[in-house]
Design a protein around this motif. Structure first.
Motif, short mmCIF file in Angstrom:
data_model
loop_
_atom_site.label_atom_id
_atom_site.label_comp_id
_atom_site.label_asym_id
_atom_site.label_seq_id
_atom_site.Cartn_x
_atom_site.Cartn_y
_atom_site.Cartn_z
N ASP A 135 35.94 38.69 32.93
CA ASP A 135 36.44 39.85 33.68
C ASP A 135 37.78 40.34 33.13
O ASP A 135 38.46 41.15 33.78
CB ASP A 135 36.61 39.49 35.15
N LEU A 136 38.18 39.85 31.96
CA LEU A 136 39.48 40.21 31.43
C LEU A 136 39.57 41.71 31.14
O LEU A 136 40.67 42.30 31.11
CB LEU A 136 39.78 39.40 30.16
N GLY A 137 38.42 42.34 30.95
CA GLY A 137 38.42 43.77 30.68
C GLY A 137 39.02 44.59 31.81
O GLY A 137 39.49 45.71 31.61
N GLU A 138 38.98 44.06 33.02
CA GLU A 138 39.56 44.77 34.15
C GLU A 138 41.08 44.87 34.04
O GLU A 138 41.70 45.64 34.76
CB GLU A 138 39.17 44.06 35.45
N HIS A 139 41.68 44.08 33.15
CA HIS A 139 43.13 44.06 32.97
C HIS A 139 43.51 44.73 31.64
O HIS A 139 44.54 44.41 31.04
CB HIS A 139 43.66 42.63 32.99
N SER A 140 42.65 45.67 31.19
CA SER A 140 42.87 46.27 29.87
C SER A 140 44.17 47.05 29.80
O SER A 140 44.70 47.26 28.71
CB SER A 140 41.70 47.19 29.53
N SER A 141 44.72 47.48 30.91
CA SER A 141 46.00 48.18 30.89
C SER A 141 47.17 47.24 30.66
O SER A 141 48.27 47.68 30.31
CB SER A 141 46.21 48.94 32.20
#
Length: 949
Positions: A316-322
């Motif tokens: 789920d690291l993509g949710e923290h792409s910012s």
């Protein structure tokens, strides 16, 4: 040649000895290599090249030859006048003539009168190499006792990693144990706080929610004041250390592989800029986590308030792409990654593994360039890289520490051997140019980068160590800290559940030897210094050279007694036994008690050559022939020859062409050469003197004193009377003097009868004469020094010129001109020298002093005494001490002067009937003075007949 050459490495004696150091008198001024710059050398090279071309053109034009046809001719040299002119144009018009002459002499070591460019290059190379060796510093590791602390909360588990936390001040350490225990330490290693890694929150029972894995690495993220900890549970724990309250802030879990090594980089000048966390895994891959806005946090804030640390599932690291950008580079290595580093200047990721095929890899983050791959057996367990030095250091299970340059992967610069177990960690300590390495058996070594030498080896004594067992370690034992983090550079070492902090030096510490005496501690008093074994006078340089039992050589100014040069550990720790000068008097040859022989430049102390030892036993005699062919003898019982003149390499092989095998039946103790007659003489322990012809290199005559019973006494010394040998009327008379059991024998080496007289020399019975000398231009006096420290000067103007017949009723002796007690112990060397038109006597003793005396018996002084003398001013001599010695001598010899003239001094006669024979009663006393076997010296009579065999 012999067993040493056939079965062993003959140069091993040199390779294992302690390195020598040289100390020059500051009054000598700036040495040539110190004054010359690379620009000067380029100009010098152009001048030599230009002169060579001009000379070739001048010689070839009349003959109609081309320059190319003579290109193979030997290079012409530059004479002193031309050299002085060139040096003025190169260095400057103000250069001193004395400095130029000194430079010319140091290069023209063979006194040929000219200097070639190749000679100059060889001299400078040797000088710069010596200076580089002498500049090797002492180990940066100070001798202070290490501070050792127990990590009691580790529960006997090893510390995996120790990191330093500088915010908030003061400095703190954080240790992470294998089981997940976190300890916060003060700078003095006192525990301030402890914390355990959080367990799985999905456990239903809170008491079971404890960490159940093993930690693999930890890293401090300085700009966000966080410690990241990797575990074998395939996760990362982020511990917030920004305040005094240490707590777990985030938990990133669910990686596809186990992280094994961590590295973090951020811009120290702009901490708000993106930072990078690198992670190597057990499958050989590299993970890159770019934290895009570290000033606002590592990850996106959770939408709802949760108790405990923020948990982020890796998929789920993509949710923290910012906030974070992720990249994976697989299959960089074939095995688990052991270290990972990042070089921001070139965007290069550096990793290591214990793989034979991909030991260390340097790859660009963009992967647009071919990676650099180092391959070596068993790979790298650890490595370190310094961008300023372009140097990489590796260590691993093969126990070797290897040095590599940045762009050469085929072979290491050096392999540093010495560790007995696997190397666990290495660090480049750039401020002092040294390498720190640590092995599994808790041994810490310090290496010098430039010389590749091990400067220090320390076995750290941790309380957890048990005899016969190797202690357990974490993956990363080292932490190296430098100012401004700490007041003094420190090295922290972790061993199981103990920490040790050692102090380092901030800058280079001293060298292996000073080039001058400045800043050097004063040496021992001359009267209590190391015993002397030999001494000689150099008439060309007007210097005295002394050799000592502690393997040191000193050069003294004969006109003042001031020391000009000293060489310590000339032969390692082996005592010097003999010395000799080459024919140019610019080189000194020293022989040691272990068979090694070295050649030194007397002008600057450079070691020019190391001669092949023919045996591991003592060298007892050295003599240099007119063509610089050196002959060496000793307990090997053979004559070895070395071509010193033609030698161009440091190591010179021995020429064993002399027909000496099996000739001497006992150890050779003395040697003397006679150039006018073309012979040398050797004397051995069994009392035999053998004459050798230089032309045939074989024995031609054997001489030996007859004895009434028992073995003949050893030959302690030999001396050819050169003036007699060169005189047609005298060369068939007594030209050779030998010393045996205190009796001085005069021999002729031609004709049927060889005995030309003998007499007993020492003051007391039972003593021996270890040294002989004469004024060689005239041979009017003979000087002898005995084992009691007494010196005798004999008038031999008319002695040894007639055959000693068998019926001689008494043992005649020459007139005794002077005698006095020169030293407290045995005189090991005497030399007659002429300075300013006057004769002086040089003495060296086993009491540690070397003295200078006038022929009349006045004491000039001891070399190295506090008050220097002026040899041309008798008022500066140490006369008072000598007058007292002369008074003592007069008291002891009053009876001789009253009625025993012409008889052996110090002897008592049993009765008047026995006066027809003179004798010397001796007993097998200790021969500590010459460190040889105690001889059996029977009663010796003077009535005998000797013929050649």
């Amino acid at each position: 040649m012999d067993t040493l050459r056939k079965n062993k490495n003959p140069w091993k004696l040199y390779e294992t000895e302690v390195t020598h150091s040289r100390f020059c008198d500051p009054a000598c001024g700036v040495s040539p290599p110190e004054k010359l710059t690379p620009e000067h050398l380029q100009l010098l090279r152009n001048a030599f090249t230009r002169q060579q071309a001009e000379e070739q053109t001048h010689e070839e034009r009349p003959k109609g030859r081309s320059v190319r046809s003579r290109g193979r001719n030997e290079e012409r040299g530059m004479k002193l006048e031309k050299f002085r002119e060139v040096m003025r144009s190169v260095v400057g018009p103000d250069v001193e003539d004395s400095w130029v002459e000194r430079f010319f002499s140091e290069v023209d070591i063979s006194c040929s009168g000219q200097v070639r460019w190749q000679q100059l290059c060889s001299y400078l190379l040797l000088e710069f190499t010596e200076r580089e060796r002498a500049s090797i510093p002492r180990a940066a590791l100070l001798d202070k006792q290490p501070l050792i602390r127990l990590c009691s909360h580790n529960k006997r588990e090893p510390t995996v990693r120790l990191v330093a936390v500088s915010h908030p001040p003061p400095l703190r350490y954080i240790s992470v144990s294998k089981g997940g225990q976190i300890s916060v330490w003060s700078s003095s290693l006192h525990i301030l706080k402890t914390l355990g890694l959080a367990g799985d929150p999905t456990e239903e029972v809170a008491s079971t929610r404890r960490f159940r894995g093993w930690t693999s690495d930890a890293v401090y993220m300085g700009n966000v004041h966080t410690v990241a900890i990797a575990t074998d549970c395939r996760d990362l724990h982020f511990i917030n250390v920004s305040t005094g309250a240490v707590f777990q802030d985030a938990h990133l879990f669910g990686f596809r592989s186990v992280p094994t090594a961590l590295c973090y980089w951020h811009d120290a000048q702009s901490p708000e800029q993106p930072s990078l966390l690198l992670m190597g895994d057990d499958k050989g891959g590299v993970h890159l986590l770019w934290f895009l806005n570290p000033s606002k946090g590592l990850f996106k804030s959770p939408s709802k308030t949760e108790s405990g640390p923020q948990r982020i599932f890796f998929p789920d690291l993509g949710e923290h792409s910012s906030m974070v950008s992720y990249r994976h580079i697989p299959n960089v290595h074939q095995e688990s990654i052991t270290r990972v580093m990042f070089e921001p200047g070139t965007n290069v990721v550096m990793t290591s593994s214990e793989s034979d095929n991909t030991s260390v890899v340097f790859m660009n983050v963009t992967l647009k360039q071919e990676p650099y791959i180092w391959t070596f057996k068993q790979g790298a367990k650890c490595f370190d890289y310094d961008a300023s030095l372009q140097l990489m250091v590796t260590g691993g299970c093969d126990r070797a520490v290897r040095l590599w340059t940045r762009f050469i992967t085929s072979r290491p610069v050096a392999s540093l051997l010495g560790h007995r177990t696997a190397v666990l960690d290495v660090k480049i300590y750039q401020p002092v140019g040294q390498i720190l390495s640590y092995s599994r058996d808790a041994e810490l070594r310090v290496w010098d980068i430039s010389s590749h030498q091990c400067l220090k080896s320390v076995a750290l004594q941790f309380p957890c160590q048990q005899p016969g067992r190797i202690p357990e370690h974490g993956n990363f034992p080292f932490l190296l800290l430098s100012p401004p983090l700490t007041e003094q550079p420190l090295l922290a070492v972790a061993c199981k559940d103990y920490l040790a902090v050692l102090s380092l030096s901030e800058r280079r510490r001293g060298g292996g030897g000073w080039l001058t005496d400045e800043g050097r501690e004063p040496g021992p008093n001359i009267q209590s210094g190391p015993p002397l074994s030999c001494a000689l006078y150099n008439p060309t340089l007007r210097q005295v050279a002394t050799g000592h039992e502690d393997s040191s050589v000193s050069l003294w100014d004969v006109e003042t007694g001031r020391r000009r040069l000293q060489i310590l550990n000339a032969h390692g720790e082996e005592g010097i036994a003999r010395m000799a000068l080459d024919s140019s008097h610019r080189r000194l040859v020293t022989g040691a008690r272990n068979g090694t022989i070295k050649v030194w430049n007397l002008l600057n102390g450079l070691n020019l050559h190391k001669l092949e030892p023919v045996d591991t036993s003592e060298v007892t005699g050295l003599t240099c022939l007119h063509d610089n062919q050196l002959l060496a003898v000793g307990w090997s019982r053979r004559v070895a020859q070395y071509d010193v003149a033609a030698a161009k390499d440091l190591y010179v092989r021995a020429d064993m062409s002399w027909k000496s095998s099996g000739v001497h039946k006992s150890d050779i103790l003395a040697v003397s050469q006679c150039s006018p007659l073309g012979v040398i003489a050797t004397g051995s322990y069994d009392g035999e003197v053998i004459i050798w012809r230089l032309e045939t290199q074989g024995p031609v005559l054997r001489l030996q004193r007859p004895t009434q019973a028992g073995a003949a006494p050893p030959v302690d010394g030999l001396l050819f009377l050169q003036h007699r040998a060169g005189n047609r009327k005298l060369r068939n008379r007594g030209v050779l003097v030998s010393s045996q059991a205190g009796c001085l024998c005069f021999w002729s080496i031609t004709g049927q009868t060889h005995t030309y007289g003998q007499f007993y020399s020492p003051e007391q019975p039972g003593e021996r004469v270890l040294s002989l000398s004469s004024d060689q231009p005239q041979n009017t006096i003979l000087v002898s020094g005995d084992t009691t420290g007494w010196l005798q000067i004999w008038d031999i103007s008319d002695y040894g010129l007639d055959v000693q017949h068998d019926e001689s009723p008494v043992c005649e002796r020459p007139p005794l001109l002077q005698r006095w007690r020169a030293h407290e112990r045995a005189i090991v060397s005497v030399d007659v020298l002429e300075v300013s038109g006057r004769l002086f006597v040089l003495t060296a003793s086993s009491d540690g002093s070397a003295g200078l005396w006038t022929k009349e018996g006045d004491h000039v002084g001891f070399f190295g005494q506090e008050v220097m003398w002026d040899i041309s001013e008798p008022e500066t001599y140490q006369r008072k001490a000598q007058r007292k010695l002369k008074e003592d001598t007069e008291d002891r010899t009053e009876s001789d002067e009253m009625g025993l003239k012409g008889q052996v001094p110090g002897h008592a006669f049993r009765d008047r009937a026995s006066q027809e024979e003179c004798y010397s009663e001796t007993s097998p006393t200790s021969l500590a003075e010459n460190d040889h076997k105690p001889p059996q010296q029977p009663m010796v009579t003077c009535k005998h007949t000797i013929s050649s065999r």
